[in-house]
Design an enzyme around this catalytic site. Structure first.
Site, PDB file in Angstrom:
ATOM      1  N   ASP A 217      25.626 -15.384  34.616  1.00 36.45           N
ATOM      2  CA  ASP A 217      26.414 -15.210  35.834  1.00 36.45           C
ATOM      3  C   ASP A 217      27.782 -15.892  35.729  1.00 36.45           C
ATOM      4  O   ASP A 217      28.153 -16.694  36.578  1.00 36.45           O
ATOM      5  CB  ASP A 217      25.591 -15.796  36.999  1.00 36.45           C
ATOM      6  CG  ASP A 217      26.276 -15.670  38.341  1.00 36.45           C
ATOM      7  OD1 ASP A 217      26.920 -14.635  38.581  1.00 36.45           O
ATOM      8  OD2 ASP A 217      26.167 -16.621  39.137  1.00 36.45           O
ATOM      9  N   GLU A 461      17.493 -21.057  31.889  1.00 34.51           N
ATOM     10  CA  GLU A 461      16.737 -19.957  32.486  1.00 34.51           C
ATOM     11  C   GLU A 461      16.440 -18.816  31.523  1.00 34.51           C
ATOM     12  O   GLU A 461      16.760 -17.646  31.794  1.00 34.51           O
ATOM     13  CB  GLU A 461      17.478 -19.427  33.727  1.00 34.51           C
ATOM     14  CG  GLU A 461      17.591 -20.437  34.843  1.00 34.51           C
ATOM     15  CD  GLU A 461      18.160 -19.856  36.135  1.00 34.51           C
ATOM     16  OE1 GLU A 461      18.542 -18.670  36.151  1.00 34.51           O
ATOM     17  OE2 GLU A 461      18.209 -20.593  37.138  1.00 34.51           O
ATOM     18  N   TYR A 514      16.435 -21.786  44.314  1.00 31.84           N
ATOM     19  CA  TYR A 514      17.387 -21.372  45.356  1.00 31.84           C
ATOM     20  C   TYR A 514      16.630 -20.944  46.613  1.00 31.84           C
ATOM     21  O   TYR A 514      16.774 -19.830  47.088  1.00 31.84           O
ATOM     22  CB  TYR A 514      18.283 -20.249  44.818  1.00 31.84           C
ATOM     23  CG  TYR A 514      19.301 -20.761  43.817  1.00 31.84           C
ATOM     24  CD1 TYR A 514      20.545 -21.218  44.223  1.00 31.84           C
ATOM     25  CD2 TYR A 514      18.995 -20.820  42.459  1.00 31.84           C
ATOM     26  CE1 TYR A 514      21.469 -21.710  43.315  1.00 31.84           C
ATOM     27  CE2 TYR A 514      19.915 -21.308  41.541  1.00 31.84           C
ATOM     28  CZ  TYR A 514      21.150 -21.757  41.978  1.00 31.84           C
ATOM     29  OH  TYR A 514      22.064 -22.256  41.080  1.00 31.84           O
ATOM     30  N   GLU A 550      19.519 -27.270  39.352  1.00 29.46           N
ATOM     31  CA  GLU A 550      20.410 -26.399  40.142  1.00 29.46           C
ATOM     32  C   GLU A 550      19.810 -26.214  41.522  1.00 29.46           C
ATOM     33  O   GLU A 550      18.593 -26.057  41.662  1.00 29.46           O
ATOM     34  CB  GLU A 550      20.546 -24.988  39.518  1.00 29.46           C
ATOM     35  CG  GLU A 550      21.475 -24.891  38.355  1.00 29.46           C
ATOM     36  CD  GLU A 550      21.585 -23.460  37.807  1.00 29.46           C
ATOM     37  OE1 GLU A 550      21.474 -22.493  38.592  1.00 29.46           O
ATOM     38  OE2 GLU A 550      21.765 -23.330  36.586  1.00 29.46           O
TER      39      GLU A 550
HETATM   40  C1  GCB Z   1      21.286 -19.649  38.344  1.00 24.10           C
HETATM   41  C2  GCB Z   1      22.027 -19.712  37.061  1.00 24.10           C
HETATM   42  C3  GCB Z   1      23.518 -19.841  37.251  1.00 24.10           C
HETATM   43  C4  GCB Z   1      23.974 -18.930  38.397  1.00 24.10           C
HETATM   44  C5  GCB Z   1      23.290 -19.373  39.664  1.00 24.10           C
HETATM   45  C6  GCB Z   1      23.660 -18.479  40.851  1.00 24.10           C
HETATM   46  O1  GCB Z   1      20.101 -19.849  38.395  1.00 24.10           O
HETATM   47  O2  GCB Z   1      21.556 -20.696  36.183  1.00 24.10           O
HETATM   48  O3  GCB Z   1      24.157 -19.518  36.046  1.00 24.10           O
HETATM   49  O4  GCB Z   1      25.347 -18.908  38.551  1.00 24.10           O
HETATM   50  O5  GCB Z   1      21.903 -19.309  39.490  1.00 24.10           O
HETATM   51  O6  GCB Z   1      24.540 -18.834  41.625  1.00 24.10           O
HETATM   52  O7  GCB Z   1      23.070 -17.410  40.963  1.00 24.10           O
END
Ligand code: GCB
Length: 658
Positions: A217, A461, A514, A550
């Protein structure tokens, strides 16, 4: 080393667009770099010439992207092959012009620079060695000097170099021409992996239409991203130095190994100086131990009033060559510190360390991933303003110049290789694995002496629930540990704890989640339960310390909503607070860190979920704070001030600058 494209491998001979697979596939794989990769420093025996500035540039828009090889553009000045434009180095080429086809270009681009070398480099009967070094170039590079190929390197983000003495020494007074062909094509076996997809439906796409698919991403910026330098050494020279340290309160030991190339008849002497310039230990020979009484330890930022303390190790080599005495001197900053991991803690110098930090990207307007000093220094000022003591180099190794500042300021680093987006089954095969091992070698060779680097991350990931992931990660992690037994190793997972096949091999569990964003979007109220369950499941399964590597939410700066709705600044803040309440419970047990996603907004591929890039930054792409930055700042300073080992002198927001 495989033959270059000029060796006849251009085009695969298949019908239609397949010829567009470029020459990369025919080039094969560049071998692991032999020898050391010491940062090019000026010393009494070494000079350095920067080759930054404007280079000539030409993208190969020919249908097969292969005209440069067919017509041998490296044999003559690039401007004589066709139209060239000015291209700044270091910088990504994508955002420099108004041309969308260059922004999204895939294939070979050509760079060229003419350089006049000082006569003194060329006039002493080959006792001066001239080396051409690239801090990094994305992605596959072939380099010629005066039309002679001098090196080939696979992979962005890491340095490569070649001894060009024999080419330049014959022609004093004549500028030497450096030509670089660079290809940003990603394949299932590159790191990061990617794939080219041809769109063969003639009713929907023009002839030969293709796209590059990636499973990560961030925008796949390309170009010469880091400084290019010429530097000299004597023809017998210090090729590599490896330093490890152990310490107790009153005595530290600095173990060293030095390798010399060019002769077997040489002597080595070493002296270690403190920051006042006083010699605190001396040694000789290619391997040994230096004893330092009452050492000043290297401490992380906010753990000591003088963080980032580094001694200076001066290594001096003398050799007799044809009756002449050659001397080479290299100076290496050395931080003395220890690292230990228990089932619940991460210890630096025997004291518990809690990672309160960020994930970053090398990313900015216009320059893309090119090294930019004002940006670098601004970022470190923001990190220290925030009270951040650490970051992860998501998702690739950062510039050596950035790593130097981490060492100097005491910012702790989880050093990640470009193993991001490893999702396809074929990316777990032997070809990919062998390349991954080489990349780890290159990374460790570059960063092994850095006190700021406390852990290696071999991937972000990956599809670690797939069956071949077990052997793959077992092998990569074992290799990494064999190369550097002094540091723990991890990879960052978002797989289910019960299905992850790589986690058994890591020292620290790094998990991304997330909640209330990609899962249960808008439902902040689910975070406490889901996050608590996440931690408990992982800990119950592995009894290893855990970092929340994260978590985050997008926010469009200036977008407000109360009650908080997704994409508003309020939502980003509210999400942080929900996560923080769980961290505060679990950090009393086994959670050893929290790294926000992300430090700043950054560019990505275009897509329906990205508004001019990823907006999970707590700073905008231009480094202005969003509301969330103040929430985090309050928290990080509070955590730092609570820490029992913090001396009273830095219990204030104002003392963050050294
Ligand atoms: C993740 C990734 C990261 C993305 C992020 C997102 O899990 O490791 O590279 O930018 O989520 O914001 O989706």
């Amino acid at each position: 080393m495989a033959a270059g494209p000029s060796g006849g491998g251009v085009g695969c001979g298949m019908a239609g667009g397949c010829c567009l697979l470029f020459s990369l596939l025919a080039v094969g794989r560049a071998a692991a770099l032999p020898g050391g990769m010491l940062y090019p420093r000026e010393t009494p025996s070494r000079e350095r010439k920067e080759l930054g500035g404007l280079w000539s540039f030409r993208a190969d828009f020919s249908p097969g992207r292969d005209a440069g090889f067919v017509q041998r553009w490296y044999r003559q000045p690039l401007r004589q092959t066709g139209p060239v434009i000015d291209m700044p180095v270091p910088a990504s080429f994508n955002d420099i012009t108004q041309d969308p086809s260059l922004e999204n270009y895939i294939g070979w681009v050509w760079y060229e620079k003419e350089v006049l070398l000082p006569l003194r480099w060329l006039q002493d009967d080959l006792n001066t060695r001239v080396v051409l070094r690239f801090g990094s170039a994305h992605y596959y590079s072939i380099v010629w000097v005066n039309g002679v190929q001098v090196m080939e390197h696979e992979g962005g983000h890491l340095p490569f170099e070649a001894d060009i003495s024999s080419i330049v020494q014959g022609s004093p007074g004549i500028p030497c021409r450096i030509t670089v062909a660079l290809n940003n094509t990603l394949t299932p076996h590159t790191l990061p992996p990617g794939s080219i997809q041809y769109m063969n439906d003639k009713t929907r796409y023009p002839k030969n239409y293709f796209v590059q698919n990636i499973r990560f991403d961030f925008f796949n910026y390309a170009g010469i991203h880091r400084p290019v330098v010429l530097y000299t050494t004597p023809s017998v020279y210090i090729d590599d130095i490896t330093v490890t340290t152990t310490s107790s309160e009153s005595v530290a030991m600095v173990q060293y190994q030095v390798s010399v190339v060019g002769s077997t008849l040489y002597s080595l002497s070493l002296s270690l100086r403190d920051q006042e310039g006083k010699v605190v230990a001396t040694g000789d020979g290619p391997a040994g131990e230096l004893k330092v009484l009452n050492p000043n330890l290297w401490w992380p930022y906010l753990m000591h009033k003088n963080p980032g303390y580094r001694y200076c190790l001066e290594v001096k080599m003398q050799a007799q060559v044809n009756g002449a005495l050659l001397e080479d001197v290299y100076t290496l900053p050395v931080g003395i510190r220890t690292i230990h991991v228990t089932s619940t803690q991460f210890l630096i110098n025997g004291r518990p360390f809690y990672f309160h930090g960020v994930n970053k990207h090398e990313d900015a307007d216009i320059r893309g991933k090119g090294l930019d000093w004002p940006l670098v220094v601004k970022d470190f000022n923001l990190l220290r303003w925030l009270g951040a003591n650490s970051f992860r180099t998501s998702h690739y190794p950062y510039a050596e110049e950035i790593m130097d500042l981490c060492d100097a300021y005491g910012i702790v680093v989880i050093d990640e290789c470009p193993g991001v987006g490893i999702k396809m089954l074929e990316s777990f095969g032997n070809k990919s694995l062998q390349h991954h091992l080489v990349v780890m070698e290159e990374l460790i060779r570059r960063d092994k002496n850095r006190p700021s680097v406390v852990m290696w991350s071999v991937a972000n990931e990956p599809a670690s629930e797939l069956p071949p992931a077990a052997y793959y990660f077992k092998t990569v992690i074992a290799h990494t540990k064999a190369l550097d037994p002094s540091r723990p190793v991890t990879f960052v997972t978002d797989a289910n704890y019960a299905l992850d096949r790589g986690a058994p091999y890591v020292d620290v569990i790094c998990v991304n989640s997330y909640f209330s964003w990609y899962h249960d979007p808008g439902h902040l109220e689910v975070i406490p339960l889901q996050l608590t369950t996440q931690f408990e499941n992982w800990y119950k399964t592995y009894q290893k310390p855990i970092i929340q590597s994260e978590y985050g939410a997008d926010s469009v700066p200036g977008l407000h909503s109360d009650p908080p709705l997704m994409f508003s600044e309020e939502y980003q803040k509210a999400m942080l607070r929900e996560y923080h309440s769980v961290f505060d419970k679990k950090r009393k047990e086994y959670v050893i860190g929290e790294l926000i996603w992300n430090f700043a907004d950054f560019m990505t591929n275009q897509g329906t979920t990205r508004v001019l890039g990823n907006k999970k930054g707590i700073f905008t792409r231009q480094r202005q704070p969003k509301s969330a930055a103040f929430v985090l700042r309050e928290r990080y300073w509070k955590i730092a001030n609570e820490s029992s080992c913090l001396p009273p002198i830095i219990k204030s927001h104002t003392l963050f600058l050294k």
